[in-house]
Design an enzyme around this catalytic site. Structure first.
Site, PDB file in Angstrom:
ATOM      1  N   GLU A 295     -31.043 -27.128  21.218  1.00 23.36           N
ATOM      2  CA  GLU A 295     -32.423 -27.082  21.767  1.00 23.36           C
ATOM      3  C   GLU A 295     -32.956 -28.423  22.350  1.00 23.36           C
ATOM      4  O   GLU A 295     -33.748 -28.313  23.096  1.00 23.36           O
ATOM      5  CB  GLU A 295     -33.414 -26.440  20.637  1.00 23.36           C
ATOM      6  CG  GLU A 295     -33.010 -25.080  20.119  1.00 23.36           C
ATOM      7  CD  GLU A 295     -33.211 -23.802  21.077  1.00 23.36           C
ATOM      8  OE1 GLU A 295     -32.776 -24.098  22.387  1.00 23.36           O
ATOM      9  OE2 GLU A 295     -34.039 -22.998  20.647  1.00 23.36           O
TER      10      GLU A 295
ATOM     11  N   HIS B 230     -28.891 -27.582  11.833  1.00 23.98           N
ATOM     12  CA  HIS B 230     -28.412 -26.139  11.961  1.00 23.98           C
ATOM     13  C   HIS B 230     -27.787 -25.466  10.858  1.00 23.98           C
ATOM     14  O   HIS B 230     -27.432 -26.257  10.070  1.00 23.98           O
ATOM     15  CB  HIS B 230     -27.168 -26.278  13.226  1.00 23.98           C
ATOM     16  CG  HIS B 230     -26.992 -25.126  13.840  1.00 23.98           C
ATOM     17  ND1 HIS B 230     -25.953 -24.105  13.246  1.00 23.98           N
ATOM     18  CD2 HIS B 230     -27.391 -24.419  15.124  1.00 23.98           C
ATOM     19  CE1 HIS B 230     -26.025 -23.084  14.159  1.00 23.98           C
ATOM     20  NE2 HIS B 230     -26.704 -23.358  15.252  1.00 23.98           N
TER      21      HIS B 230
HETATM   22  N1  ACO Z   1     -35.936 -31.970  10.423  1.00 22.61           N
HETATM   23  C1  ACO Z   1     -36.053 -32.486   9.339  1.00 22.61           C
HETATM   24  N2  ACO Z   1     -35.431 -31.974   8.263  1.00 22.61           N
HETATM   25  C2  ACO Z   1     -34.720 -30.791   8.383  1.00 22.61           C
HETATM   26  C3  ACO Z   1     -34.643 -30.279   9.496  1.00 22.61           C
HETATM   27  C4  ACO Z   1     -35.237 -30.847  10.660  1.00 22.61           C
HETATM   28  N3  ACO Z   1     -34.856 -30.464  11.814  1.00 22.61           N
HETATM   29  N4  ACO Z   1     -33.570 -29.456   9.599  1.00 22.61           N
HETATM   30  C5  ACO Z   1     -33.407 -29.133   8.234  1.00 22.61           C
HETATM   31  N5  ACO Z   1     -34.054 -30.329   7.406  1.00 22.61           N
HETATM   32  C6  ACO Z   1     -34.075 -30.280   5.879  1.00 22.61           C
HETATM   33  C7  ACO Z   1     -34.624 -29.190   5.243  1.00 22.61           C
HETATM   34  O1  ACO Z   1     -36.151 -29.853   5.103  1.00 22.61           O
HETATM   35  C8  ACO Z   1     -34.269 -29.399   3.866  1.00 22.61           C
HETATM   36  O2  ACO Z   1     -34.504 -30.724   3.489  1.00 22.61           O
HETATM   37  P1  ACO Z   1     -34.724 -30.654   1.714  1.00 22.61           P
HETATM   38  O3  ACO Z   1     -33.630 -30.264   1.007  1.00 22.61           O
HETATM   39  O4  ACO Z   1     -35.073 -32.190   1.334  1.00 22.61           O
HETATM   40  O5  ACO Z   1     -35.907 -29.767   1.525  1.00 22.61           O
HETATM   41  C9  ACO Z   1     -32.701 -29.449   4.404  1.00 22.61           C
HETATM   42  O6  ACO Z   1     -32.584 -30.019   5.569  1.00 22.61           O
HETATM   43  C10 ACO Z   1     -31.903 -28.098   4.167  1.00 22.61           C
HETATM   44  O7  ACO Z   1     -32.901 -27.357   5.016  1.00 22.61           O
HETATM   45  P2  ACO Z   1     -32.642 -25.785   5.104  1.00 22.61           P
HETATM   46  O8  ACO Z   1     -33.975 -25.093   5.364  1.00 22.61           O
HETATM   47  O9  ACO Z   1     -31.903 -25.342   4.058  1.00 22.61           O
HETATM   48  O10 ACO Z   1     -31.640 -25.437   6.339  1.00 22.61           O
HETATM   49  P3  ACO Z   1     -31.406 -24.451   7.270  1.00 22.61           P
HETATM   50  O11 ACO Z   1     -29.821 -24.080   7.463  1.00 22.61           O
HETATM   51  O12 ACO Z   1     -32.109 -23.105   6.831  1.00 22.61           O
HETATM   52  O13 ACO Z   1     -32.191 -24.752   8.661  1.00 22.61           O
HETATM   53  C11 ACO Z   1     -32.729 -24.847  11.029  1.00 22.61           C
HETATM   54  C12 ACO Z   1     -31.480 -24.568  10.001  1.00 22.61           C
HETATM   55  C13 ACO Z   1     -33.831 -23.885  10.659  1.00 22.61           C
HETATM   56  C14 ACO Z   1     -32.078 -24.809  12.456  1.00 22.61           C
HETATM   57  C15 ACO Z   1     -33.304 -26.494  10.764  1.00 22.61           C
HETATM   58  O14 ACO Z   1     -32.329 -27.333  10.569  1.00 22.61           O
HETATM   59  C16 ACO Z   1     -34.595 -26.500  11.389  1.00 22.61           C
HETATM   60  O15 ACO Z   1     -35.607 -25.953  11.274  1.00 22.61           O
HETATM   61  N6  ACO Z   1     -34.376 -27.120  12.657  1.00 22.61           N
HETATM   62  C17 ACO Z   1     -35.534 -27.514  13.638  1.00 22.61           C
HETATM   63  C18 ACO Z   1     -35.842 -26.529  14.361  1.00 22.61           C
HETATM   64  C19 ACO Z   1     -34.665 -26.256  15.393  1.00 22.61           C
HETATM   65  O16 ACO Z   1     -34.256 -27.069  16.062  1.00 22.61           O
HETATM   66  N7  ACO Z   1     -34.246 -24.961  15.581  1.00 22.61           N
HETATM   67  C20 ACO Z   1     -33.119 -24.609  16.650  1.00 22.61           C
HETATM   68  C21 ACO Z   1     -32.194 -24.535  15.959  1.00 22.61           C
HETATM   69  S1  ACO Z   1     -30.666 -24.007  16.896  1.00 22.61           S
HETATM   70  C22 ACO Z   1     -30.918 -22.237  17.461  1.00 22.61           C
HETATM   71  O17 ACO Z   1     -31.329 -21.578  16.901  1.00 22.61           O
HETATM   72  C23 ACO Z   1     -30.430 -21.963  18.834  1.00 22.61           C
END
Ligand code: ACO
Length: 357
Positions: free
Chosen positions: A299, A244
């Site tokens: 989710e 998140h």
């Molecule tokens: N699985 C694996 N790795 C992840 C995940 C995940 N679900 N989420 C973040 N990361 C990792 C990224 O790959 C990144 O790793 P790195 O530094 O090695 O490249 C690091 O964590 C930071 O990632 P960001 O992209 O900066 O995180 P951001 O804050 O933009 O992402 C998000 C938030 C989009 C929700 C992300 O966690 C994600 O894609 N989750 C999966 C999709 C999901 O569950 N969406 C629902 C969100 S809840 C809602 O909106 C109602």
């Protein structure tokens, strides 16, 4: 500069607060846990709208019932041109057809329209015609009835009502920000809510629960979870239902929805596998992504609740919108009354015109 606007304050709001370090969600002065399962969706919508929307003196439930009936008139003509659209695309089409000028107040219109349109979109994907709303029912009961063509049980209605309250508002998330940006141009309630839905649709926001179930299906049994999840990360994939932008600890909505899923027959069947996958995911993420605490988000258990209610996967984002719309509407009203045109700047990194020699 932060390309994701991570730490930028872009609005002041009295509507909700997400404390990402403490894992706390406050909805207009109330912890989520004190509202979910105790206050109805209509009561929480009224709580959000208090002070921003003119109080007509009538109950919110009655006003939303009338708005559902008003919206239903649009369904049949608009669906005729819907082609092969998916349910969330049909929902987008129907919402965009709402008029800006309506005798129904905008926040009631969009909030009443959302379950009517979502139900019609879901039925259409199953080759079924729309079912007319019953203005006497609450949003949750009427939505399930319009999807199925028959009434849901009190336990199912209560589960959906709790879900709708759980997702009603969540600070300046991507869809709410999109709605507020459009509201800030004075484009009106309908256009702002269409923008919110468009942002919600993406898998990084409201499109994750369907893929969560795909993941549980692909894993199949608890003993396969660790290997499957590690292989997904090896392929560079994200694990849906985890991570998140704001929460650094467990999303408080996850436990609310886990309890709801456990109370539904279909959810109870799935929960043991889900718990095993969740634990394996948290373990592998903690090992592989040491620099970023990644926890279960809303989710993951949303997927179990909506599946247990018999809703198809393609319906999950529309159902999220049925809950979130009251929050979007509240933010639009707040932005219209207290906000300013939102107009950030970009840093130009493209080529400059050549100087004449
Ligand atoms: N699985 C694996 N790795 C992840 C995940 C995940 N679900 N989420 C973040 N990361 C990792 C990224 O790959 C990144 O790793 P790195 O530094 O090695 O490249 C690091 O964590 C930071 O990632 P960001 O992209 O900066 O995180 P951001 O804050 O933009 O992402 C998000 C938030 C989009 C929700 C992300 O966690 C994600 O894609 N989750 C999966 C999709 C999901 O569950 N969406 C629902 C969100 S809840 C809602 O909106 C109602």
């Amino acid at each position: 500069m932060s390309l994701g606007l991570d730490d930028v304050i872009a609005a002041e709001t009295v509507l909700s607060h997400v404390d990402g370090e403490a894992g706390r969600l406050i909805i207009r002065g109330h912890d989520l846990e004190t509202l979910a399962g105790r206050a109805s969706y209509e009561q929480v919508a009224a709580l959000l709208w208090t002070g921003f929307a003119p109080d007509s003196g009538e109950g919110t439930a009655a006003a939303l019932g009338r708005a559902r009936v008003a919206a239903f008139g649009l369904v049949a003509p608009v669906l005729q041109g819907a082609g092969d659209l998916t349910p969330v695309e049909v929902l987008r089409l129907l919402l965009a057809a709402l008029p800006d000028a309506s005798p129904v107040p905008g926040h009631h219109l969009v909030t009443g329209a959302m379950p009517v349109f979502a139900a019609a979109a879901i039925r259409r994907s199953q080759g079924q015609g729309p079912v007319a709303p019953d203005a006497a029912l609450g949003q949750a009961a009427d939505f399930l009835r319009m999807v199925r063509g028959r009434p849901a049980t009190p336990a199912e209605v209560s589960a959906l009502d709790t879900y709708l309250v759980t997702v009603v508002d969540h600070g300046l998330n991507a869809s709410t920000f999109a709605a507020r940006v459009v509201a800030a141009t004075a484009a009106g309630m309908v256009s702002s809510v269409v923008a919110g839905l468009c942002a919600l649709k993406g898998p990084l926001h409201g499109g994750a629960p369907g893929p969560v179930l795909d993941m549980l299906d692909a894993i199949g049994s608890a003993d396969r979870a660790a290997d499957w999840l590690a292989a997904a990360l090896d392929r560079g994939e994200r694990l849906m239902g985890f991570g998140h932008r704001v929460y650094r600890v467990r999303d408080p909505r996850a436990d609310v929805l886990k309890a709801v899923a456990a109370g539904l027959r279909g959810g109870a069947n799935r929960i043991r596998l889900a718990e095993a996958v969740e634990q394996a995911a948290l373990d592998v993420l903690a090992t592989r992504k040491r620099s970023r605490p990644l926890q279960t988000n809303v989710e993951f258990y949303t997927a179990l609740v909506l599946e247990a209610l018999g809703l198809p996967r393609a319906a999950f984002t529309p159902v999220f919108a049925v809950g979130r719309v009251a929050g979007w509407a509240a933010h639009v009203l707040e932005q219209e009354q207290t906000g300013r045109l939102i107009r950030p700047q970009s840093r130009y990194v493209g080529p400059m015109p050549r100087q004449a020699a």
